[in-house]
Scaffold this active site. Structure first.
Site, mmCIF file in Angstrom:
data_model
loop_
_atom_site.group_PDB
_atom_site.id
_atom_site.type_symbol
_atom_site.label_atom_id
_atom_site.label_comp_id
_atom_site.label_asym_id
_atom_site.label_seq_id
_atom_site.Cartn_x
_atom_site.Cartn_y
_atom_site.Cartn_z
ATOM 1 N NE ARG A 103 -3.662 0.441 1.845
ATOM 2 C CZ ARG A 103 -5.189 0.267 2.537
ATOM 3 N NH1 ARG A 103 -5.375 0.961 3.675
ATOM 4 N NH2 ARG A 103 -6.447 -0.306 2.248
ATOM 5 C CG HIS A 130 -8.574 -0.203 -2.623
ATOM 6 N ND1 HIS A 130 -7.895 -1.191 -2.185
ATOM 7 C CD2 HIS A 130 -9.757 0.394 -1.569
ATOM 8 C CE1 HIS A 130 -8.133 -1.540 -1.210
ATOM 9 N NE2 HIS A 130 -9.240 -0.882 -0.462
ATOM 10 C CD GLN A 133 -12.944 -2.084 -0.344
ATOM 11 O OE1 GLN A 133 -12.971 -1.775 0.460
ATOM 12 N NE2 GLN A 133 -14.335 -2.545 -0.106
ATOM 13 C CG ASP A 217 -13.522 5.712 -0.416
ATOM 14 O OD1 ASP A 217 -13.656 6.013 0.789
ATOM 15 O OD2 ASP A 217 -12.811 6.265 -1.094
ATOM 16 C CB CYS A 257 -14.227 0.589 0.613
ATOM 17 S SG CYS A 257 -14.276 2.298 0.907
ATOM 18 N NE ARG A 285 -10.340 -6.128 1.131
ATOM 19 C CZ ARG A 285 -10.236 -4.922 1.142
ATOM 20 N NH1 ARG A 285 -10.046 -3.562 2.232
ATOM 21 N NH2 ARG A 285 -8.434 -4.259 0.549
HETATM 22 N N1 CP Z 1 -10.962 -0.587 2.660
HETATM 23 C C1 CP Z 1 -10.241 -0.395 2.894
HETATM 24 O O1 CP Z 1 -9.253 -0.273 2.274
HETATM 25 O O2 CP Z 1 -9.911 -0.909 4.562
HETATM 26 P P1 CP Z 1 -8.574 -0.407 4.889
HETATM 27 O O3 CP Z 1 -7.943 1.330 4.766
HETATM 28 O O4 CP Z 1 -9.098 -0.449 6.963
HETATM 29 O O5 CP Z 1 -7.332 -1.934 4.727
#
Ligand code: CP
Length: 298
Positions: A103, A130, A133, A217, A257, A285
């Site tokens: 990330r 992403h 997700q 979001d 998310c 997830r």
């Molecule tokens: N939605 C998501 O990616 O959650 P986190 O940032 O907690 O990984």
């Protein structure tokens, strides 16, 4: 040859459908406690330059449940944080682990890492995309409502990484996508142009009308915190709430998310509405990321 998962476009539509089907099967096996140790002895390095709860736990718990193990590296723990070149880190980790989850904000840096690595690299979220997700979102929709192909999805809010990924998903799964963003916060023009079934509309109501799925979001994603006041003003009128969902189909689903900011992009009570499925979405997830690890490694 190694496969990366930097974007949904790294898989064919058939591969994505198979991944989601496998995630649904893995969820059942997990509940029956009969999931075999498919990744016994495999190691996963996870580099998080930004905070994470769901993505990190999904991968760490997931590979453990498959018999492997994860090494979690925060930026400050690694030599990356002291300026070691991305390519050198990619080559070193490729000698030691079977896959790398990353990330980081700059998508171009993720691509550099993947190009230098000789093991699969997974995008755990960049400022551009992403994709992990979306695997969970599609699983959740299809578990509850059947195939998403041909359905109508409304994205309301910031045309940022999640919206960009919905644009790729509309191409891969074949659904209509209506996007309502304040002026100046539209998604990537290139991704919009490449998605024949996606349109930008001029209000949340126009997006939500008779939609099968409504998604939003946060208004200020990680890295935009200093813009929060300006964004709150720009996004007024773009809140998803119960009244907006009333314009969608009676069996509409709402997804977020997470983490959510109640009172901003959603009303204070929306996650308690029976149309909201954010907890199931978050739980998925785990299963989609396990299916992804199996696809890339087993
Ligand atoms: N939605 C998501 O990616 O959650 P986190 O940032 O907690 O990984």
């Amino acid at each position: 040859m190694k496969r990366d998962f930097l974007s949904l476009l790294d898989c064919t539509p058939d591969e994505l459908r198979a991944l989601v089907a496998r995630a649904i099967e893995m969820k059942r096996l997990h509940r029956e406690r009969s999931l075999p140790p498919l990744l016994a002895g495999r190691s996963l390095a996870m580099i998080f330059q930004l905070n994470s709860t769901r993505t990190r736990v999904g991968f760490e718990a997931g590979i453990g449940q498959l018999g492997g193990h994860a090494i979690v590296l925060n930026s400050s723990d690694t030599q990356l944080g002291r300026g070691e070149p991305i390519e050198d880190t990619a080559r070193v980790l490729s000698e030691m682990v079977d896959a790398v989850v990353i990330r980081m904000r700059p998508h171009a840096d993720l691509e550099r890492f993947a190009k230098a690595a000789t093991v699969p690299v997974i995008n755990a979220m960049t400022a551009h995309l992403h994709p992990c997700q979306l695997l969970a979102d599609i699983q959740t929709f299809e578990e509850l409502r059947g195939p998403i192909a041909g359905r109508t999805v409304a994205f309301v809010g910031d045309g940022y990484n999640l919206c960009n990924t919905y644009l790729e998903a509309s191409r891969q799964w074949g659904f209509q996508l209506r996007i309502a963003c304040p002026r100046g916060f539209e998604p990537s023009a290139a991704l919009v142009a490449a998605a024949p079934d996606a349109v930008l509309v001029d209000s949340p109501r126009a997006a939500a009308e008779n939609a099968d799925l409504v998604v939003t979001d946060v208004w200020s994603s990680m890295g935009h915190e200093e813009e929060a006041a300006r964004r709150k003003a720009a996004f007024l009128g773009y809140q998803v709430n119960e009244a907006l969902l009333d314009h969608a189909r009676p069996d509409v689903l709402f997804m977020h998310c997470l983490p959510a900011h109640r009172g901003e992009e959603i009303s204070a009570t929306l996650l308690d509405d029976p149309r909201a499925v954010a907890w199931q979405e978050a739980g998925n997830r785990l299963h989609t990321q396990k299916a992804l690890l199996e696809f890339l490694l087993a």
